[in-house]
Scaffold this active site. Sequence first.
Site, PDB file in Angstrom:
ATOM      1  N   TYR A 148     -69.281 -40.796  -6.171  1.00 17.48           N
ATOM      2  CA  TYR A 148     -70.417 -40.923  -6.372  1.00 17.48           C
ATOM      3  C   TYR A 148     -70.867 -42.259  -6.391  1.00 17.48           C
ATOM      4  CZ  TYR A 148     -67.895 -38.670 -10.704  1.00 17.48           C
ATOM      5  OH  TYR A 148     -68.397 -37.398 -11.880  1.00 17.48           O
ATOM      6  N   LYS A 203     -56.879 -33.161  -3.640  1.00 10.60           N
ATOM      7  CA  LYS A 203     -57.357 -31.610  -3.192  1.00 10.60           C
ATOM      8  C   LYS A 203     -56.549 -31.936  -1.892  1.00 10.60           C
ATOM      9  CE  LYS A 203     -58.857 -27.648  -4.095  1.00 10.60           C
ATOM     10  NZ  LYS A 203     -57.832 -26.598  -4.953  1.00 10.60           N
ATOM     11  N   ASP A 236     -56.437 -28.696  -9.130  1.00 12.16           N
ATOM     12  CA  ASP A 236     -56.435 -27.609 -10.265  1.00 12.16           C
ATOM     13  C   ASP A 236     -55.099 -26.891 -11.092  1.00 12.16           C
ATOM     14  OD1 ASP A 236     -56.118 -27.124  -7.846  1.00 12.16           O
ATOM     15  OD2 ASP A 236     -56.623 -25.313  -7.655  1.00 12.16           O
ATOM     16  N   ASP A 260     -62.699 -38.714 -13.480  1.00  6.99           N
ATOM     17  CA  ASP A 260     -63.985 -38.229 -14.481  1.00  6.99           C
ATOM     18  C   ASP A 260     -63.548 -36.688 -15.061  1.00  6.99           C
ATOM     19  OD1 ASP A 260     -65.873 -38.202 -16.110  1.00  6.99           O
ATOM     20  OD2 ASP A 260     -67.499 -38.345 -14.323  1.00  6.99           O
ATOM     21  N   ASP A 264     -61.521 -36.291 -19.153  1.00  3.78           N
ATOM     22  CA  ASP A 264     -62.558 -36.200 -20.539  1.00  3.78           C
ATOM     23  C   ASP A 264     -61.227 -35.039 -21.017  1.00  3.78           C
ATOM     24  OD1 ASP A 264     -64.438 -37.604 -20.299  1.00  3.78           O
ATOM     25  OD2 ASP A 264     -66.135 -36.491 -19.246  1.00  3.78           O
TER      26      ASP A 264
END
Length: 384
Positions: A148, A203, A236, A260, A264
């Site tokens: 970001y 990851k 994942d 993020d 959620d």
Amino acid sequence: MTSSQRPTTYRIAWLPGDGIGREVTEPALAVLDAVAEAHGFFLDVGEHAMGGCAIDATGVPLPDATREACMAADAVFMGAVGGPAWDDQPPETRPERGLLALRRLLGTFANLRPVSVPKTLAGASPLRREIVAGTDLLIVRELTGGIYFGEPRGTVEEAGEGGHTESVSFNTMRYTDAEIERIARVGFEWARRRGRRVTSVDKANVLDVSRRWRALVSEIGASEYPDVHLDHLYVDNAAMQLVRNPRGFDVVLTSNLFGDILSDLAATLPGSLGLLPSASLGAPNQQRCVGLFEPVHGSAPDLAGQGVANPLAAILSGAMLFDALDRPEAAAAVRSGVTGALDAGYRTADLAGHGPTAVTTEAMARCVSQYALRAPSRASLVVE
């Protein structure tokens, strides 16, 4: 600073935001005011514009006056920003850019998002009751680095196949060792206060930045926190495990982008985004550490003005604000008020099918306030 030296009045910069932002934060502040006074201190709340409403008034999402007020405050309490009305704004002046700039301004690099599912609300979850009941986890998300904020970013024109020019867009996921190390320590410190388990999410099978993340988190865990169990998951797999076995997590430590998404996802476990708070904090050894406290949910402009929004996430964000101000008794009272209202069956529209008494936004806040102040009986509550 000792308790005898602590101020009895705290300056709170209130940024109502857009959509339902004002509708949930204003009654939440009323709860915080009442609890603060009952515990011998006071809140000096000043309202300031940020987000879409600031764009409408000043042309920018984070005006200079708001910046100055936030930096001078003891804490920032805000509602969600943004909405379809500002979707056509240039990227640099969208409401969300104001939020990113505010996080950077305050140095709030650690985002804490607790997710719990009390038994009284387990039936509201989209998952089976036996899977989610008793879930109690904390997501520790790095907030001011990663993709970001990484440079370079943008869109350029490049020559494509056959000599045709095409647009190419790019962002950069970037972390320094210092950024990884400081958020790792936040995760481990919180694990020591909880169940002494950290799950670091990355990851590392694909990304160089994730491989460095994993190596540094492992080094810090082994050298500084040998009493905390550490394991690693690819993002994942972590998403799948949060749905399959959410009670298997204690502290989830992860980067900005992954945090993020995962926070959620985890927010759906209790059945409503309207239940989940957040706190964004900087380093405690800074001379002044101004925290940012806000509900996880969005601005929901389609619900604005109807009195149906759930204020509990905003109220619980206020409890985290009291924690940061070193007022644990007041924080506990706010949480007790929320528990009391839910146990008594009071529900806003998002949870109306999972309790006997449907109430408005303001009525729910009044219920919480009265339980927080130890109302003598359910019959005494004012819920009209």
